[in-house]
Design an enzyme around this catalytic site. Structure first.
Site, PDB file in Angstrom:
ATOM      1  N   ALA A  64     -42.529  14.658 -16.999  1.00 49.04           N
ATOM      2  CA  ALA A  64     -42.988  15.882 -16.350  1.00 49.04           C
ATOM      3  C   ALA A  64     -43.450  15.625 -14.921  1.00 49.04           C
ATOM      4  O   ALA A  64     -44.007  16.512 -14.286  1.00 49.04           O
ATOM      5  CB  ALA A  64     -44.119  16.491 -17.160  1.00 49.04           C
ATOM      6  N   HIS A 112     -49.236  19.029 -11.164  1.00 48.65           N
ATOM      7  CA  HIS A 112     -49.624  17.638 -10.914  1.00 48.65           C
ATOM      8  C   HIS A 112     -49.415  17.333  -9.435  1.00 48.65           C
ATOM      9  O   HIS A 112     -48.324  17.563  -8.913  1.00 48.65           O
ATOM     10  CB  HIS A 112     -48.762  16.671 -11.731  1.00 48.65           C
ATOM     11  CG  HIS A 112     -48.706  17.001 -13.196  1.00 48.65           C
ATOM     12  ND1 HIS A 112     -49.781  16.844 -14.035  1.00 48.65           N
ATOM     13  CD2 HIS A 112     -47.709  17.488 -13.963  1.00 48.65           C
ATOM     14  CE1 HIS A 112     -49.439  17.218 -15.265  1.00 48.65           C
ATOM     15  NE2 HIS A 112     -48.182  17.620 -15.242  1.00 48.65           N
TER      16      HIS A 112
HETATM   17  N1  LIG Z   1     -44.025  11.664 -20.472  1.00 45.11           N
HETATM   18  C1  LIG Z   1     -44.201  12.933 -20.141  1.00 45.11           C
HETATM   19  O1  LIG Z   1     -44.024  13.320 -18.988  1.00 45.11           O
HETATM   20  C2  LIG Z   1     -44.622  13.910 -21.167  1.00 45.11           C
HETATM   21  C3  LIG Z   1     -44.857  13.508 -22.453  1.00 45.11           C
HETATM   22  N2  LIG Z   1     -45.211  14.422 -23.402  1.00 45.11           N
HETATM   23  C4  LIG Z   1     -45.474  13.892 -24.753  1.00 45.11           C
HETATM   24  O2  LIG Z   1     -44.255  13.919 -25.490  1.00 45.11           O
HETATM   25  C5  LIG Z   1     -44.561  13.972 -26.884  1.00 45.11           C
HETATM   26  C6  LIG Z   1     -43.722  15.061 -27.538  1.00 45.11           C
HETATM   27  O3  LIG Z   1     -44.044  16.308 -26.935  1.00 45.11           O
HETATM   28  P1  LIG Z   1     -43.522  17.697 -27.549  1.00 45.11           P
HETATM   29  O4  LIG Z   1     -42.096  17.592 -27.932  1.00 45.11           O
HETATM   30  O5  LIG Z   1     -43.967  18.754 -26.625  1.00 45.11           O
HETATM   31  O6  LIG Z   1     -44.411  17.757 -28.864  1.00 45.11           O
HETATM   32  P2  LIG Z   1     -44.179  18.711 -30.122  1.00 45.11           P
HETATM   33  O7  LIG Z   1     -45.513  18.802 -30.794  1.00 45.11           O
HETATM   34  O8  LIG Z   1     -43.484  19.968 -29.736  1.00 45.11           O
HETATM   35  O9  LIG Z   1     -43.171  17.858 -31.019  1.00 45.11           O
HETATM   36  C7  LIG Z   1     -43.540  16.681 -31.697  1.00 45.11           C
HETATM   37  C8  LIG Z   1     -42.720  16.627 -32.962  1.00 45.11           C
HETATM   38  O10 LIG Z   1     -42.966  15.383 -33.618  1.00 45.11           O
HETATM   39  C9  LIG Z   1     -42.973  15.639 -34.999  1.00 45.11           C
HETATM   40  N3  LIG Z   1     -43.617  14.556 -35.734  1.00 45.11           N
HETATM   41  C10 LIG Z   1     -44.940  14.326 -35.916  1.00 45.11           C
HETATM   42  N4  LIG Z   1     -45.116  13.236 -36.694  1.00 45.11           N
HETATM   43  C11 LIG Z   1     -43.870  12.791 -37.001  1.00 45.11           C
HETATM   44  C12 LIG Z   1     -43.396  11.720 -37.805  1.00 45.11           C
HETATM   45  N5  LIG Z   1     -44.240  10.889 -38.425  1.00 45.11           N
HETATM   46  N6  LIG Z   1     -42.064  11.544 -37.932  1.00 45.11           N
HETATM   47  C13 LIG Z   1     -41.188  12.376 -37.306  1.00 45.11           C
HETATM   48  N7  LIG Z   1     -41.584  13.423 -36.539  1.00 45.11           N
HETATM   49  C14 LIG Z   1     -42.912  13.617 -36.390  1.00 45.11           C
HETATM   50  C15 LIG Z   1     -43.695  16.972 -35.137  1.00 45.11           C
HETATM   51  O11 LIG Z   1     -43.431  17.568 -36.389  1.00 45.11           O
HETATM   52  C16 LIG Z   1     -43.074  17.748 -33.968  1.00 45.11           C
HETATM   53  O12 LIG Z   1     -41.906  18.403 -34.371  1.00 45.11           O
HETATM   54  C17 LIG Z   1     -46.067  14.239 -26.984  1.00 45.11           C
HETATM   55  O13 LIG Z   1     -46.740  13.032 -27.266  1.00 45.11           O
HETATM   56  C18 LIG Z   1     -46.427  14.731 -25.594  1.00 45.11           C
HETATM   57  O14 LIG Z   1     -47.759  14.478 -25.270  1.00 45.11           O
HETATM   58  C19 LIG Z   1     -45.269  15.749 -23.120  1.00 45.11           C
HETATM   59  C20 LIG Z   1     -45.038  16.200 -21.852  1.00 45.11           C
HETATM   60  C21 LIG Z   1     -44.749  15.316 -20.761  1.00 45.11           C
HETATM   61  O1  LIG Z   2     -45.919  18.551 -19.213  1.00 43.28           O
HETATM   62  C1  LIG Z   2     -46.761  18.208 -18.373  1.00 43.28           C
HETATM   63  O2  LIG Z   2     -47.012  18.856 -17.352  1.00 43.28           O
HETATM   64  C2  LIG Z   2     -47.470  16.894 -18.503  1.00 43.28           C
HETATM   65  C3  LIG Z   2     -47.900  16.515 -19.823  1.00 43.28           C
HETATM   66  O3  LIG Z   2     -48.070  17.298 -20.712  1.00 43.28           O
HETATM   67  C4  LIG Z   2     -48.167  15.098 -20.068  1.00 43.28           C
HETATM   68  O4  LIG Z   2     -48.099  14.295 -19.146  1.00 43.28           O
HETATM   69  O5  LIG Z   2     -48.448  14.744 -21.215  1.00 43.28           O
END
Ligand SMILES: NC(=O)C1=CN([C@@H]2O[C@H](COP(=O)(O)OP(=O)(O)OC[C@H]3O[C@@H](n4cnc5c(N)ncnc54)[C@H](O)[C@@H]3O)[C@@H](O)[C@H]2O)C=CC1
Ligand SMILES: O=C([O-])CC(=O)C(=O)O
Length: 274
Positions: free
Chosen positions: A128, A226
């Site tokens: 992001a 951000h």
């Molecule tokens: N690096 C970056 O820039 C960003 C990273 N993130 C992170 O990415 C990750 C995913 O975000 P989203 O897709 O929005 O979350 P989300 O909550 O929409 O999806 C996560 C999925 O993982 C599943 N899950 C949970 N435990 C599980 C298991 N043991 N086995 C298989 N599936 C499992 C859930 O059921 C859900 O479907 C989060 O940790 C979030 O904080 C989010 C935004 C930006």
């Molecule tokens: O999606 C965003 O703006 C950033 C975010 O949630 C993360 O870094 O975990």
């Protein structure tokens, strides 16, 4: 497609079919040059059956620790609490793990050594954020300081451990409130689902203890904002991004697109950007 082409395809598995994982799965299913979706891991298969049935080629549904058997690249798209369970078995088998819950890596940094010892890799997309290419380049020289300010709408911050533990009421805010100021490492502990971007920034630059971070709850914004300022011996730059939240208000829509762009680069003939 010839058999030879099919067999040289990189197989990709996805752990977690939420906001990010479903979009990455759909993109792979629609076709990314040289890649195929081989497997997924989900917590509740019944919940995801309709989505999986709707794909042109249904991937296998496997437990987290078997994804590395079925794939060359395992993409982690789950909560950070699951990071170790996903990345450890994959890198032990010498696979590449693409990690979006990068904040979770700070407490599991031995996984980097494990990957190195087994010929695996841990790959962090820009996610992001913006401009990790420039931060990578500046880090070849000397970076003096990296400062980041994150502002999120109230819905994007609800339930963060820092807010709960400090009993902060953000529901009735009328103006921006600075919730946190400190290192990226501390920010990741307090806001594990909000500041993965700060940890990615820190790993590209001067590390999680020297990267400075503020987190604001801001009822006046509708996007996850951000802003980053870098002072280095090669350049000074500031960059900002205003992310439209996805169906998960904590996660910007661009995050899944960043993972898809990274996957496209794995086998693309023309590859642009670092
Ligand atoms: N690096 C970056 O820039 C960003 C990273 N993130 C992170 O990415 C990750 C995913 O975000 P989203 O897709 O929005 O979350 P989300 O909550 O929409 O999806 C996560 C999925 O993982 C599943 N899950 C949970 N435990 C599980 C298991 N043991 N086995 C298989 N599936 C499992 C859930 O059921 C859900 O479907 C989060 O940790 C979030 O904080 C989010 C935004 C930006
Ligand atoms: O999606 C965003 O703006 C950033 C975010 O949630 C993360 O870094 O975990």
């Amino acid at each position: 497609m010839t058999d030879q082409k099919a067999s040289s395809e990189l197989r990709v598995a996805i752990a977690g079919l939420g906001s990010i994982g479903t979009k990455v799965a759909a993109a792979l299913d629609q076709g990314i040059e040289g890649l195929s979706l081989s497997a997924v891991a989900v917590r509740d298969p019944a919940k995801h059956q309709a989505f999986i049935n709707g794909l042109r080629r249904s991937p296998k549904i496997l437990p987290l620790d078997q994804l590395g058997d079925a794939a060359d690249i395992v993409v982690e798209c789950a909560p950070s609490s699951q990071l170790r369970a996903i990345v450890e078995p994959a890198v032990k088998r010498g696979r590449a793990a693409v990690v979006v819950s990068i904040g979770g890596l700070l407490d599991n940094f031995d996984l980097v050594d494990l990957a190195r010892a087994n010929g695996g890799r841990i790959i962090v997309p820009t996610g992001a954020l913006i401009g990790l290419d420039a931060v990578n380049a500046a880090a070849i020289g000397t970076i003096h300081s990296v400062k980041m300010v994150t502002r999120k709408p109230i819905d994007g911050l609800k339930g963060a451990p820092f807010i709960v533990q400090n009993n902060i009421d953000i529901d009735n805010l009328r103006e921006p409130l600075k919730l946190f100021e400190g290192s990226a490492r501390e920010a990741a502990k307090g806001f594990p689902a909000n500041v993965n971007v700060a940890v990615a920034l820190s790993l590209a630059g001067i590390g999680p203890d020297r990267t400075q971070m503020q987190v604001w709850a801001d009822p006046t914004v509708t996007r996850n904002v951000h802003r980053v300022e870098v002072e280095a011996d090669s350049a000074r730059f500031s960059m900002s991004i205003e992310n439209i939240p996805s169906e998960n208000p904590k996660t910007g829509l661009i995050t899944a697109l960043s993972v898809i762009a990274l996957l496209r680069k794995q086998r693309a003939t023309l590859c642009v950007g670092t």
